[in-house]
Design an enzyme around this catalytic site. Structure first.
Site, PDB file in Angstrom:
ATOM      1  N   HIS A 307       0.932  -1.106   0.058  1.00 47.81           N
ATOM      2  CA  HIS A 307      -0.092  -0.094  -0.022  1.00 47.81           C
ATOM      3  C   HIS A 307       0.757   1.344   0.020  1.00 47.81           C
ATOM      4  CE1 HIS A 307      -3.755   2.448   1.630  1.00 47.81           C
ATOM      5  NE2 HIS A 307      -2.538   3.200   1.888  1.00 47.81           N
ATOM      6  N   GLU A 308       1.938   1.270   1.009  1.00 46.69           N
ATOM      7  CA  GLU A 308       2.601   2.520   0.905  1.00 46.69           C
ATOM      8  C   GLU A 308       3.522   2.764  -0.436  1.00 46.69           C
ATOM      9  OE1 GLU A 308       2.576   4.844   3.258  1.00 46.69           O
ATOM     10  OE2 GLU A 308       0.880   3.449   4.262  1.00 46.69           O
ATOM     11  N   HIS A 311       1.949   4.959  -2.920  1.00 47.20           N
ATOM     12  CA  HIS A 311       1.818   6.311  -2.804  1.00 47.20           C
ATOM     13  C   HIS A 311       3.183   6.957  -3.102  1.00 47.20           C
ATOM     14  CE1 HIS A 311      -1.649   6.450  -0.450  1.00 47.20           C
ATOM     15  NE2 HIS A 311      -1.379   5.756   0.417  1.00 47.20           N
ATOM     16  N   ASP A 322      -5.427   8.337  -1.209  1.00 45.17           N
ATOM     17  CA  ASP A 322      -6.083   7.573   0.057  1.00 45.17           C
ATOM     18  C   ASP A 322      -7.574   8.079  -0.495  1.00 45.17           C
ATOM     19  OD1 ASP A 322      -4.542   5.801   1.395  1.00 45.17           O
ATOM     20  OD2 ASP A 322      -3.695   7.535   2.059  1.00 45.17           O
TER      21      ASP A 322
END
Length: 353
Positions: A307-308, A311, A322
């Site tokens: 997920h990170e 970004h 998000d």
């Protein structure tokens, strides 16, 4: 996440948000208007346009008191990246009632160049019925476009929301020079081992998810709300980039910290990313998660790391936002937002494998 929230750790207040009945997002329920009230100060007026009271989640929305992405800032057509992100509760809003929230965009964006900027706000606010914390839907919003003429010197004097000290800048610079992903000085033996394991698992999940995106149109439609060829290629390319970035602990385009020295790890935050610096930080409760869960759509260290990485603009550009968290809210996003939402990638990787 531009913060990943540990939903399961929130207790009775918002734990029901992890799983709630599938309800489409409402595009007419909430209105957001922006006005300038100072050099870099903005007032957002959020109005419930419906005919029933709403309990609106503050976490990671425009109503959050923490330095999350409340607005998008542009100069000469270029997006000014958010320097950091963050925490949570509900606000009850009666029918046709409004709530005002003011914030300084210079605390979370570098506006020191000054000049003319364009500011907009868009996103989704998870909503529950009055007196309830069970999320039943989410209200999409898109604000007016606010033109601002900003004094760069005044903007530069605004205290930053996070403490990126000269020492941290030096560490980050050395890490980039050596193309170091994990900053060893931020780790002990246990956190280093956990982070290395998460990177390996993230690489395998992302590779498998990229193959599934190409081969399983039914599942791709489920998680990304489209089977458009261009959208599919974008998702596959991003997953392959995440797999490459996760495949080594000592080479890459991001810098990874096992612990937080900048003050971004607020309560309930698993990890956070600074897109402007391609920097990822694990928070203490990250290490309470299992390395790799066997439960569908549950949180673990591997998918948090995956997920990170979505970004980080150096991994894939444009980087993910998000817009939503959790399976039901993520699959309720329209396709254009689902393809750009970080948690859709983590959930797809976890849900398939």
């Amino acid at each position: 996440m531009q913060l990943v929230a540990a939903l399961a750790a929130l207790g009775a207040l918002v734990a029901p948000a992890v799983a709630y009945p599938h309800a489409p997002m409402n595009e007419t329920l909430v209105d957001v208007q922006l006005t300038a009230i100072g050099n870099t100060m903005i007032k957002a007026i959020i109005t419930n346009k419906g005919d029933t009271p709403l309990n609106m989640l503050q976490f990671n929305t425009i109503m959050d008191e923490n330095p999350n992405r409340k607005v998008m800032v542009f100069k000469d057509g270029w997006h000014i990246p958010l320097l950091y992100f963050v925490n949570r509760f509900f606000t009850t809003l009666a029918p046709q009632a409004s709530v005002e929230h003011s914030f300084d965009i210079a605390a979370t964006h570098d506006l020191s160049v000054g000049g003319k900027y364009v500011v907009t706000a868009n996103g989704a606010i998870p909503t529950a019925e009055e007196h309830s914390t069970t999320i039943t839907s989410a209200a999409l919003y898109e604000s007016n476009e606010l033109q601002m003429d900003i004094d760069g010197n005044q903007a530069a004097a605004v205290e930053q929301a996070m403490n990126f000290t000269p020492e941290m800048q030096s560490i980050h610079a050395r890490a980039l020079e050596k193309r170091t992903k994990i900053v060893g000085g931020s780790c002990n033996a246990n956190t280093l081992r956990a982070t290395q394991t998460a990177l390996g698992n993230s690489a395998r999940l992302a590779q498998a998810a990229a193959r599934a995106a190409a081969q399983n149109p039914q599942k791709f439609q489920e998680y990304f709300r489209t089977n458009d060829a261009n959208a599919k290629q974008r998702v596959i390319a991003r997953l392959n980039s995440v797999a490459r970035e996760s495949s080594s602990a000592n080479a890459g385009v991001t810098t990874y910290y096992c612990s937080d020295t900048m003050g971004g790890c607020k309560p309930r935050v698993l990890a956070y990313t600074l897109p402007s610096r391609n920097l990822v930080v694990n928070c203490p409760i990250y290490y309470n998660l299992p390395p790799l869960t066997r439960q569908c759509h549950a949180q673990d260290q591997a998918t948090t790391t995956l997920h990170e990485f979505t970004h980080n603009p150096a991994v894939a550009s444009p980087h993910c936002q998000d817009y939503a968290y959790g399976y039901q809210q993520c699959i309720s996003l329209p396709a254009a937002k689902a393809v750009q939402n970080a948690d859709n990638y983590a959930l797809f990787a976890n849900g398939m494998f």
